[in-house]
Write an enzyme that holds these catalytic residues in place. Structure first.
Site, mmCIF file in Angstrom:
data_model
loop_
_atom_site.group_PDB
_atom_site.id
_atom_site.type_symbol
_atom_site.label_atom_id
_atom_site.label_comp_id
_atom_site.label_asym_id
_atom_site.label_seq_id
_atom_site.Cartn_x
_atom_site.Cartn_y
_atom_site.Cartn_z
ATOM 1 N N GLU A 94 0.839 -1.412 -0.095
ATOM 2 C CA GLU A 94 0.046 0.077 0.074
ATOM 3 C C GLU A 94 0.851 1.104 -0.037
ATOM 4 O OE1 GLU A 94 -3.962 -2.200 2.050
ATOM 5 O OE2 GLU A 94 -2.930 -0.440 3.189
ATOM 6 N N CYS A 107 3.640 8.367 1.036
ATOM 7 C CA CYS A 107 4.286 7.170 2.302
ATOM 8 C C CYS A 107 4.321 5.828 1.519
ATOM 9 C CB CYS A 107 3.050 7.270 3.560
ATOM 10 S SG CYS A 107 3.719 5.810 4.627
ATOM 11 N N CYS A 114 6.290 -7.690 6.819
ATOM 12 C CA CYS A 114 7.530 -7.156 7.808
ATOM 13 C C CYS A 114 8.048 -8.212 8.574
ATOM 14 C CB CYS A 114 6.887 -5.654 8.231
ATOM 15 S SG CYS A 114 8.305 -5.101 9.090
ATOM 16 N N CYS A 118 6.531 -5.879 15.406
ATOM 17 C CA CYS A 118 6.223 -4.921 16.592
ATOM 18 C C CYS A 118 4.501 -5.063 16.966
ATOM 19 C CB CYS A 118 6.391 -3.416 15.830
ATOM 20 S SG CYS A 118 8.234 -3.192 15.475
ATOM 21 N N CYS A 121 1.483 -3.035 15.340
ATOM 22 C CA CYS A 121 1.424 -2.766 13.994
ATOM 23 C C CYS A 121 0.690 -3.848 13.205
ATOM 24 C CB CYS A 121 2.701 -2.237 13.568
ATOM 25 S SG CYS A 121 2.993 -2.057 11.789
ATOM 26 N N LEU A 222 10.558 4.827 17.971
ATOM 27 C CA LEU A 222 11.376 4.681 19.363
ATOM 28 C C LEU A 222 10.345 3.904 20.185
ATOM 29 C CD1 LEU A 222 14.010 5.130 20.720
ATOM 30 C CD2 LEU A 222 13.134 7.221 21.717
ATOM 31 N N CYS A 341 -1.186 5.282 10.052
ATOM 32 C CA CYS A 341 -0.087 4.639 10.411
ATOM 33 C C CYS A 341 -0.312 3.419 11.157
ATOM 34 C CB CYS A 341 0.578 5.517 11.309
ATOM 35 S SG CYS A 341 1.160 7.009 11.026
HETATM 36 N N1 SAH Z 1 9.561 -0.302 9.961
HETATM 37 C C1 SAH Z 1 9.862 1.033 9.914
HETATM 38 C C2 SAH Z 1 8.976 1.660 8.860
HETATM 39 C C3 SAH Z 1 7.527 1.730 9.117
HETATM 40 S S1 SAH Z 1 7.189 3.086 9.634
HETATM 41 C C4 SAH Z 1 9.703 1.439 11.109
HETATM 42 O O1 SAH Z 1 9.320 0.854 12.050
HETATM 43 O O2 SAH Z 1 9.951 2.743 11.359
HETATM 44 C C5 SAH Z 1 5.558 3.166 10.418
HETATM 45 C C6 SAH Z 1 5.303 3.983 11.613
HETATM 46 O O3 SAH Z 1 4.017 3.849 11.973
HETATM 47 C C7 SAH Z 1 6.269 3.537 12.509
HETATM 48 O O4 SAH Z 1 6.577 4.543 13.477
HETATM 49 C C8 SAH Z 1 5.304 2.820 13.456
HETATM 50 O O5 SAH Z 1 5.914 2.370 14.738
HETATM 51 C C9 SAH Z 1 4.141 3.256 13.539
HETATM 52 N N2 SAH Z 1 2.902 2.385 13.672
HETATM 53 C C10 SAH Z 1 2.647 1.254 13.454
HETATM 54 N N3 SAH Z 1 1.449 0.769 13.782
HETATM 55 C C11 SAH Z 1 0.793 1.656 14.409
HETATM 56 C C12 SAH Z 1 -0.589 1.833 15.065
HETATM 57 N N4 SAH Z 1 -1.203 0.820 15.026
HETATM 58 N N5 SAH Z 1 -0.785 3.219 15.288
HETATM 59 C C13 SAH Z 1 0.063 4.143 15.097
HETATM 60 N N6 SAH Z 1 1.320 3.893 14.670
HETATM 61 C C14 SAH Z 1 1.684 2.713 14.284
#
Ligand code: SAH
Length: 363
Positions: A94, A107, A114, A118, A121, A222, A341
Site C-alpha cells: 500500500e 508514504c 514485515c 512490532c 502494528c 522509538l 499509520c
Molecule cells: N519499519 C519502519 C517503517 C514503518 S514506519 C519503522 O518501524 O520505522 C510506520 C510507523 O507507524 C512507525 O513509526 C510505526 O511504529 C507506526 N505505527 C505502527 N503501527 C501503528 C499503529 N497501530 N498506530 C500508530 N502508529 C503505528
C-alpha cells in the site's frame, strides 16, 4: 519485449548510465531515458524521440518499462489517498498520499509484509513475504506522481516522501537506496534530499551504512525510552538495545551539521504514555538532535492496545516541549480508508507468521 527483458525501472541515473555504457552507447542516454520514464511517463520506447530509431529498436528488443499494477484506489473524506499495488508473485502493498496545505507527503512501502513483529502494528501481524524490487518501490512513486499531476520539472505536488509504509526499509537496503536516488534526482521526481525520510525500527548497522549511502533524513521508531518496555513493543530492540541505537543516531546526526532525527513514538494507553516515561524520554534524547512525533495509536481488528485520551497525549507532549524538544502530535489521517499509520496490510503471502502470538491476545 522478451520475458528476460531488463526492466529499466530498476535503475537510478548512475545505473542507467552504466547500462548504456556497457552496451557501447553514450552514457548521457541514461538521463534522457530517466526523464522519459519518470517525467514523461513513457511505457515503451517508441515515443523517445531524442533516441535514434536504431537505438529505440535495440531497447524494445532487450528492455522494458514495467510498473506494478494498481489493484484499487481509495480516497478519504480528508483528501488522503491510498493505492493498493500488486507486486510480482501476488503480494500487494500500500501507498498513501497525505495532502496538508502546501505539503504533500507520499508514504511508500519497502517490503511485502514485515519481519519485525512490532506488537502494535498491523503490518507486522501479516508476517513477511519478501523485499520489494527497486521497480516495485519507485513504481509506487511513479503511480502516485502520475495520478496526482506531480512533475519533477514543474509542479511538485509531492513535496515529501517517507518510507513509513509496509516493511523495514533498512532490511532492503540496496533497493531502497537506489529508489531514493531516483526520488531525489532532478531528472526524475526532484524531491529535496532532506524531504525523503527513511524510517527504521532501529537496525543499527543499517543506520551506519545509510550515513554514507544516501543524503536522506532519518526517522527512528522509538516507542519506549527504556529497554525492558521496548523489548516487548519493538522486539528488534533485543538485538540492538537503546544504548547502541542512540549511539548510531548520534553518529548519523553528526554527518551533516547535526540535522535533527525524527523519533516516532506511538502512544499506547497505560503502556508507554506516563509522565515518568516522558521524563525518561527527555533524558534519553539529551545528547542527540531530536524532533519527536507522537502518534496516537490507530486501532486495527484484534489490536491489544488503545489510544490514550487527548489530555494524556498533551501532557506527555508538554513535558517534552518544556524540556526544549520540538514535538508534534501526528494528526490521524485517512483512517476511514485504513490508510493511517500502522493500518497498512496489503495482501501478504507470508512465509513467516510470527504474528500468531499477537492474534491470541484478547482484543
Ligand atoms: N519499519 C519502519 C517503517 C514503518 S514506519 C519503522 O518501524 O520505522 C510506520 C510507523 O507507524 C512507525 O513509526 C510505526 O511504529 C507506526 N505505527 C505502527 N503501527 C501503528 C499503529 N497501530 N498506530 C500508530 N502508529 C503505528
Amino acid at each position: 519485449m522478451t520475458a528476460s527483458a531488463t526492466n529499466l525501472l530498476e535503475f537510478d541515473r548512475a545505473g542507467l548510465e552504466a547500462w548504456f555504457d556497457a552496451r557501447g552507447e553514450k552514457s548521457f542516454r541514461g538521463v534522457q531515458v530517466l526523464k522519459w520514464i519518470h517525467q514523461q511517463w513513457a511505457d515503451d520506447f517508441s515515443a523517445m524521440s531524442n533516441l535514434g530509431k536504431a537505438l529505440r529498436e535495440t531497447l524494445a528488443a532487450g528492455a522494458c518499462i514495467r510498473e506494478p499494477q494498481v489493484v484499487s484506489h481509495h480516497e478519504s473524506a480528508d483528501g488522503t489517498r491510498k493505492w493498493v499495488v500488486r507486486v510480482a508473485d501476488g503480494n500487494c502493498v500500500e501507498t498513501v498520499f497525505i495532502p496538508d496545505g502546501p505539503r504533500g507527503t507520499l508514504c511508500i512501502s519497502s517490503q511485502a509484509g514485515c519481519p519485525l513483529d512490532c506488537r502494535f502494528c498491523s503490518t507486522g501481524r501479516q508476517g513477511f513475504s519478501r523485499n520489494l524490487a527497486v521497480a516495485e518501490i519507485i513504481g509506487q512513486v511513479r503511480i502516485a506522481a502520475r495520478a496526482l499531476g506531480h512533475s519533477g520539472h514543474g509542479t511538485r505536488v509531492i513535496t515529501n516522501i517517507v518510507l513509513m509504509g509496509m516493511g523495514e526499509p533498512l532490511l532492503n537496503f540496496d533497493n531502497v537506496v537506489t529508489a531514493m536516488a531516483i526520488m531525489m534526482d532532478d531528472n526524475a521526481y526532484g524531491i529535496a534530499r532532506r524531504k525523503v525520510t527513511l524510517s527504521t525500527a532501529g537496525i543499527v548497522p543499517g543506520i551506519d551504512r545509510l550515513r554514507d549511502a544516501s543524503p536522506c533524513s532519518l526517522a527512528v521508531s522509538l516507542h519506549a525510552p527504556e529497554n525492558a518496555l521496548r523489548d516487548e513493543l519493538v522486539p528488534i530492540n533485543r538485538s540492538y538495545p537503546l544504548g547502541e541505537l542512540m549511539a548510531a543516531c548520534r553518529r548519523f546526526a553528526e554527518r551533516d551539521g547535526r540535522a535533527p532525527i525524527t523519533f516516532e513514538y506511538v502512544m499506547l494507553e497505560g503502556v508507554n504514555d506516563s509522565p515518568a516515561l516522558a521524563r525518561q524520554l527527555v533524558r534519553l534524547l539529551a545528547h542527540v538532535p531530536a524532533k519527536v512525533n507522537l502518534i496516537p495509536f490507530n486501532a486495527f481488528p484484534g489490536a491489544p492496545f488503545r489510544r490514550p485520551a487527548p489530555e494524556t497525549v498533551n501532557r506527555f507532549r508538554d513535558i517534552l516541549i518544556e524540556a526544549g524538544i520540538m514535538t508534534i502530535t501526528r494528526k490521524t489521517r485517512g483512517d476511514d480508508i485504513d490508510a493511517a499509520c500502522g493500518q497498512l496490510v496489503g495482501q501478504v503471502l507470508a512465509r513467516s507468521a510470527r504474528h500468531r502470538r499477537l492474534q491470541e491476545l484478547p482484543a
